[in-house]
Design a protein around this motif. Structure first.
Motif, PDB file in Angstrom:
ATOM      1  N   LEU A   1      -0.211   5.269 -20.071  1.00 46.96           N
ATOM      2  CA  LEU A   1       0.746   4.849 -19.061  1.00 46.96           C
ATOM      3  C   LEU A   1       0.423   5.500 -17.716  1.00 46.96           C
ATOM      4  N   VAL A   2       0.096   6.788 -17.766  1.00 47.46           N
ATOM      5  CA  VAL A   2      -0.255   7.488 -16.528  1.00 47.46           C
ATOM      6  C   VAL A   2      -1.533   6.899 -15.933  1.00 47.46           C
ATOM      7  N   ALA A   3      -2.528   6.618 -16.788  1.00 44.92           N
ATOM      8  CA  ALA A   3      -3.781   6.031 -16.304  1.00 44.92           C
ATOM      9  C   ALA A   3      -3.533   4.654 -15.695  1.00 44.92           C
ATOM     10  N   ALA A   4      -2.696   3.858 -16.337  1.00 41.45           N
ATOM     11  CA  ALA A   4      -2.390   2.524 -15.809  1.00 41.45           C
ATOM     12  C   ALA A   4      -1.689   2.621 -14.456  1.00 41.45           C
ATOM     13  N   CYS A   5      -0.745   3.558 -14.341  1.00 42.63           N
ATOM     14  CA  CYS A   5      -0.059   3.754 -13.057  1.00 42.63           C
ATOM     15  C   CYS A   5      -1.049   4.223 -11.993  1.00 42.63           C
ATOM     16  N   GLY A   6      -1.936   5.135 -12.361  1.00 45.00           N
ATOM     17  CA  GLY A   6      -2.936   5.623 -11.415  1.00 45.00           C
ATOM     18  C   GLY A   6      -3.865   4.523 -10.950  1.00 45.00           C
ATOM     19  N   GLN A   7      -4.313   3.689 -11.886  1.00 45.35           N
ATOM     20  CA  GLN A   7      -5.213   2.605 -11.501  1.00 45.35           C
ATOM     21  C   GLN A   7      -4.495   1.588 -10.627  1.00 45.35           C
ATOM     22  N   GLY A   8      -3.268   1.262 -10.981  1.00 44.46           N
ATOM     23  CA  GLY A   8      -2.504   0.309 -10.172  1.00 44.46           C
ATOM     24  C   GLY A   8      -2.230   0.839  -8.778  1.00 44.46           C
ATOM     25  N   PHE A   9      -1.833   2.105  -8.682  1.00 46.95           N
ATOM     26  CA  PHE A   9      -1.573   2.711  -7.375  1.00 46.95           C
ATOM     27  C   PHE A   9      -2.857   2.782  -6.557  1.00 46.95           C
ATOM     28  N   GLY A  10      -3.963   3.147  -7.209  1.00 42.76           N
ATOM     29  CA  GLY A  10      -5.252   3.204  -6.509  1.00 42.76           C
ATOM     30  C   GLY A  10      -5.664   1.847  -5.971  1.00 42.76           C
ATOM     31  N   ALA A  11      -5.419   0.798  -6.748  1.00 46.23           N
ATOM     32  CA  ALA A  11      -5.757  -0.554  -6.294  1.00 46.23           C
ATOM     33  C   ALA A  11      -4.909  -0.940  -5.088  1.00 46.23           C
ATOM     34  N   LEU A  12      -3.632  -0.588  -5.125  1.00 49.04           N
ATOM     35  CA  LEU A  12      -2.763  -0.913  -3.994  1.00 49.04           C
ATOM     36  C   LEU A  12      -3.154  -0.135  -2.735  1.00 49.04           C
ATOM     37  N   VAL A  13      -3.536   1.128  -2.904  1.00 46.43           N
ATOM     38  CA  VAL A  13      -3.970   1.923  -1.757  1.00 46.43           C
ATOM     39  C   VAL A  13      -5.269   1.343  -1.188  1.00 46.43           C
ATOM     40  N   SER A  14      -6.187   0.922  -2.073  1.00 48.78           N
ATOM     41  CA  SER A  14      -7.432   0.310  -1.602  1.00 48.78           C
ATOM     42  C   SER A  14      -7.151  -0.966  -0.822  1.00 48.78           C
ATOM     43  N   ARG A  15      -6.261  -1.800  -1.346  1.00 47.95           N
ATOM     44  CA  ARG A  15      -5.918  -3.045  -0.652  1.00 47.95           C
ATOM     45  C   ARG A  15      -5.269  -2.750   0.697  1.00 47.95           C
ATOM     46  N   LYS A  16      -4.396  -1.744   0.734  1.00 45.46           N
ATOM     47  CA  LYS A  16      -3.742  -1.373   1.997  1.00 45.46           C
ATOM     48  C   LYS A  16      -4.789  -0.863   2.993  1.00 45.46           C
ATOM     49  N   GLY A  17      -5.758  -0.095   2.513  1.00 41.51           N
ATOM     50  CA  GLY A  17      -6.833   0.389   3.378  1.00 41.51           C
ATOM     51  C   GLY A  17      -7.640  -0.751   3.969  1.00 41.51           C
ATOM     52  N   VAL A  18      -7.915  -1.762   3.163  1.00 36.96           N
ATOM     53  CA  VAL A  18      -8.644  -2.939   3.660  1.00 36.96           C
ATOM     54  C   VAL A  18      -7.815  -3.654   4.717  1.00 36.96           C
TER      55      VAL A  18
END
Length: 152
Positions: A1-18
């Protein structure tokens, strides 16, 4: 669950950075962006690991290196190099590129199927026979990704 949250948050941060970079006039939605993002991640990881080992050395807690014969040492170097190029460089580069050009809701389920590739690799390298349940699960996961792309 923690890994899934981390991956999802990381993807959102990457998209926001783009999005922020595009708004600032930078063109990032290409393969070069994925490799640049990968380079930054690897550089940050390298800095962290060097600092970590310096702290361990300061406290004299550096783990001893395993004793390997020359053949094992040569083989291990090849596997470490292959692992470094496949995962952190090619894999993360393509992942960042996909996040820059494709909706996160489509990229993340496809990225989540990456461990399915370990089934044939484990069979080939280690003789690890997949169970019927793992094969059925892999088929369902791939079918779900196909359904997501068709429903787009």
């Amino acid at each position: 669950l923690v890994a899934a949250c981390g991956q999802g948050f990381g993807a959102l941060v990457s998209r926001k950075g783009v999005t922020v970079a595009t708004t600032a006039g930078e063109h990032v939605a290409n393969a070069t962006f994925g490799l640049t993002a990968t380079y930054h991640r690897i550089l940050a990881g390298l800095i962290f690991i060097v600092l970590w080992f310096l702290v361990l050395r300061l406290f004299r807690r550096v783990p001893p290196a395993p004793i390997l014969n020359p053949t094992q040492r040569r083989n291990s170097r090849q596997w470490v190099l292959a692992n470094a190029l496949c995962g952190p460089v090619a894999g993360v580069g393509c992942y960042q590129w996909a996040l820059a050009t494709t909706p996160s809701g489509l990229v993340l389920p496809i990225a989540a199927t990456a461990p399915l590739l370990s089934i044939p690799i484990a069979f080939w390298l280690e003789g690890d026979r997949p169970t019927r349940r793992s094969i059925v699960g892999a088929i369902i996961a791939v079918a779900g990704c196909i359904a997501l792309t068709l429903n787009r």
